[in-house]
Design an enzyme around this catalytic site. Structure first.
Site, PDB file in Angstrom:
ATOM      1  N   MET A  88       0.866  -1.184   0.000  1.00 26.66           N
ATOM      2  CA  MET A  88       0.000   0.000   0.000  1.00 26.66           C
ATOM      3  C   MET A  88       0.900   1.231   0.000  1.00 26.66           C
ATOM      4  O   MET A  88       1.764   1.367   0.864  1.00 26.66           O
ATOM      5  CB  MET A  88      -0.899  -0.019   1.236  1.00 26.66           C
ATOM      6  CG  MET A  88      -1.981   1.036   1.248  1.00 26.66           C
ATOM      7  SD  MET A  88      -3.275   0.625   2.455  1.00 26.66           S
ATOM      8  CE  MET A  88      -2.325   0.320   3.951  1.00 26.66           C
ATOM      9  N   HIS A  89       0.713   2.103  -0.993  1.00 30.50           N
ATOM     10  CA  HIS A  89       1.584   3.278  -1.042  1.00 30.50           C
ATOM     11  C   HIS A  89       0.939   4.520  -1.653  1.00 30.50           C
ATOM     12  O   HIS A  89       1.475   5.615  -1.532  1.00 30.50           O
ATOM     13  CB  HIS A  89       2.852   2.959  -1.849  1.00 30.50           C
ATOM     14  CG  HIS A  89       2.613   2.894  -3.338  1.00 30.50           C
ATOM     15  ND1 HIS A  89       2.075   1.794  -3.961  1.00 30.50           N
ATOM     16  CD2 HIS A  89       2.808   3.810  -4.315  1.00 30.50           C
ATOM     17  CE1 HIS A  89       1.970   2.019  -5.250  1.00 30.50           C
ATOM     18  NE2 HIS A  89       2.391   3.237  -5.503  1.00 30.50           N
ATOM     19  N   ARG A  90      -0.191   4.388  -2.314  1.00 31.83           N
ATOM     20  CA  ARG A  90      -0.742   5.525  -3.044  1.00 31.83           C
ATOM     21  C   ARG A  90      -1.212   6.626  -2.102  1.00 31.83           C
ATOM     22  O   ARG A  90      -1.698   6.369  -0.998  1.00 31.83           O
ATOM     23  CB  ARG A  90      -1.898   5.080  -3.946  1.00 31.83           C
ATOM     24  CG  ARG A  90      -1.430   4.247  -5.122  1.00 31.83           C
ATOM     25  CD  ARG A  90      -2.556   3.972  -6.093  1.00 31.83           C
ATOM     26  NE  ARG A  90      -2.087   3.171  -7.209  1.00 31.83           N
ATOM     27  CZ  ARG A  90      -1.556   3.672  -8.329  1.00 31.83           C
ATOM     28  NH1 ARG A  90      -1.430   4.974  -8.482  1.00 31.83           N
ATOM     29  NH2 ARG A  90      -1.143   2.873  -9.288  1.00 31.83           N
TER      30      ARG A  90
ATOM     31  N   ARG B 280       6.915   5.369   1.854  1.00 28.42           N
ATOM     32  CA  ARG B 280       5.817   6.337   1.990  1.00 28.42           C
ATOM     33  C   ARG B 280       4.816   5.874   3.031  1.00 28.42           C
ATOM     34  O   ARG B 280       4.339   6.656   3.856  1.00 28.42           O
ATOM     35  CB  ARG B 280       5.119   6.527   0.639  1.00 28.42           C
ATOM     36  CG  ARG B 280       3.969   7.517   0.694  1.00 28.42           C
ATOM     37  CD  ARG B 280       3.151   7.509  -0.583  1.00 28.42           C
ATOM     38  NE  ARG B 280       2.160   8.564  -0.516  1.00 28.42           N
ATOM     39  CZ  ARG B 280       2.336   9.793  -0.969  1.00 28.42           C
ATOM     40  NH1 ARG B 280       3.475  10.124  -1.536  1.00 28.42           N
ATOM     41  NH2 ARG B 280       1.386  10.704  -0.851  1.00 28.42           N
TER      42      ARG B 280
ATOM     43  N   ASP C  88      -2.666  -1.665  -3.609  1.00 31.31           N
ATOM     44  CA  ASP C  88      -3.156  -0.544  -4.414  1.00 31.31           C
ATOM     45  C   ASP C  88      -2.200  -0.267  -5.572  1.00 31.31           C
ATOM     46  O   ASP C  88      -2.315   0.737  -6.262  1.00 31.31           O
ATOM     47  CB  ASP C  88      -3.387   0.712  -3.567  1.00 31.31           C
ATOM     48  CG  ASP C  88      -2.124   1.233  -2.899  1.00 31.31           C
ATOM     49  OD1 ASP C  88      -1.020   0.722  -3.181  1.00 31.31           O
ATOM     50  OD2 ASP C  88      -2.230   2.175  -2.077  1.00 31.31           O
TER      51      ASP C  88
END
Length: 362
Positions: free
Chosen positions: A206-208, A239, A280
């Site tokens: 998950m990074h967005r 992130r 994501d």
């Protein structure tokens, strides 16, 4: 022919690997410029060594910052590099700030631009990646599309004359690495502590920005992963770690076991060893499809709509809006029994890209 490839982030380095190999089989000159948008060793250095990519000819060391700062610094740093190189083509990859900056720098200097992975659309204008890919497509001289759906998007925007269907270079590298992993030719990857490679687990990333910048949403997504009845190997992008610290969200809780991002071969091995993927990431959605694992995507849309066919990928924008049972059933479902088609090509896209570049007048 002289081509300058501009890359800067993990997904672009994966795409660069088959392109560098394809150029190496020819007499063409291939110059690699790394902007340094991803500067963490786990997201950069390991891909050069693990995928056999030649070291960059130029490393700009741009680093992090706001979208405007990062794009502006990259644009300013690229101008003298492209002016000195004067390539026949500037090849930009994907949809990052490095992609847009590379296209702008080249266009302003009247250098021909080719966009690899052109025509992808999420139709979500809140995504910075959507801005980058649309602007780059409209600025570029040659649009190298990975799928028929991407070709249709380009045609609908009046760009059909510049578009060429080449297939997806990610397939080239994914299938090659898959075969080497299955043949025992790759070292074992390091899964997070507490994950048993011989037992069922889900692989998650998950990074967005839309999932990490808002503390409440991030907490909801982490809690949904933590509540699953199967151990979750969460490969934590820098992130994600930074935003979780900022918002006071504990990543290691419930079913979640946190680890570092993996080199590409390690990621392929981890997907193959998993019972499914929750992510994501656009690239990981597609890799899950290619590797035969069910994927649950924590977004309301996907650029890779072909992965939705047959239930291989399911969009879950808000696990908190589902009942607990429905969320568990979705995230832990088995891979479909239906066969998969080849919407992303046959694994020879990189060679086709080189042929198209060489045969297209500039």
């Amino acid at each position: 022919m002289k081509v300058v490839s501009i890359v800067g982030a993990r997904p672009q380095l994966v795409k660069l690997a088959p392109m560098a190999a394809a150029f190496a089989e020819t007499a063409h000159r291939h110059v690699i410029v790394h902007t340094g948008q991803h500067y963490d060793a786990d997201l950069s250095d390991v891909f050069f060594s693990g995928l056999g990519i030649p070291q960059p000819d130029v490393h700009l060391g741009i680093g992090s910052g706001t979208h405007g700062e990062q794009t502006g610094r990259t644009l300013a740093a690229l101008d003298p590099v492209l002016a000195a190189e004067k390539p026949d083509w500037v090849l930009v990859y994907g949809d990052t700030n490095s992609t847009l900056a590379g296209a702008l720098s080249a266009v302003k200097q009247h250098l021909p631009v080719a966009h690899l992975e052109a025509g992808l659309r999420s139709f979500n204008r809140a995504m910075p990646e959507e801005h980058n890919r649309v602007l780059t497509d409209h600025a570029a001289d040659l649009l190298l599309a990975p799928t028929e759906e991407a070709m249709r998007h380009l045609a609908s925007e009046g760009l059909a004359a510049r578009a060429r269907m080449v297939g997806d270079v990610m397939v080239d590298v994914c299938l090659r690495v898959r075969d080497s992993v299955l043949a025992g030719q790759q070292p074992p990857g390091e899964l997070p502590e507490g994950i048993d490679a011989g037992a069922p687990y889900l692989l998650a990333t998950m990074h967005r920005a839309e999932n990490t910048d808002d503390g409440k949403r991030l907490a909801t997504l982490v809690e949904a992963l933590a509540a699953l009845p199967v151990p979750v190997a969460l490969l934590a992008h820098p992130r994600l770690v930074a935003r979780a610290d900022e918002h006071g969200v504990k990543l290691t809780q419930g079913a979640i076991r946190v680890g570092r991002p993996l080199p590409y071969a390690g990621m392929v091995r981890a997907v193959l060893g998993s019972v499914g993927v929750v992510t994501d990431s656009g690239g990981l959605q597609k890799e899950a499809y290619l590797l035969g694992r069910a994927c649950t995507t924590l977004r309301p849309e996907t650029e890779w709509s072909e992965t939705l066919d047959g239930g291989w990928n399911v969009l879950v924008p808000d696990p908190g809006a589902m009942t607990a049972d429905a969320w568990v059933r979705t995230a832990t479902r088995e891979a479909p029994t239906a066969g998969r088609t080849e919407p992303y090509g046959d694994g020879r896209a990189a060679r086709r890209v080189v042929e198209v570049l060489a045969s297209t007048p500039t």
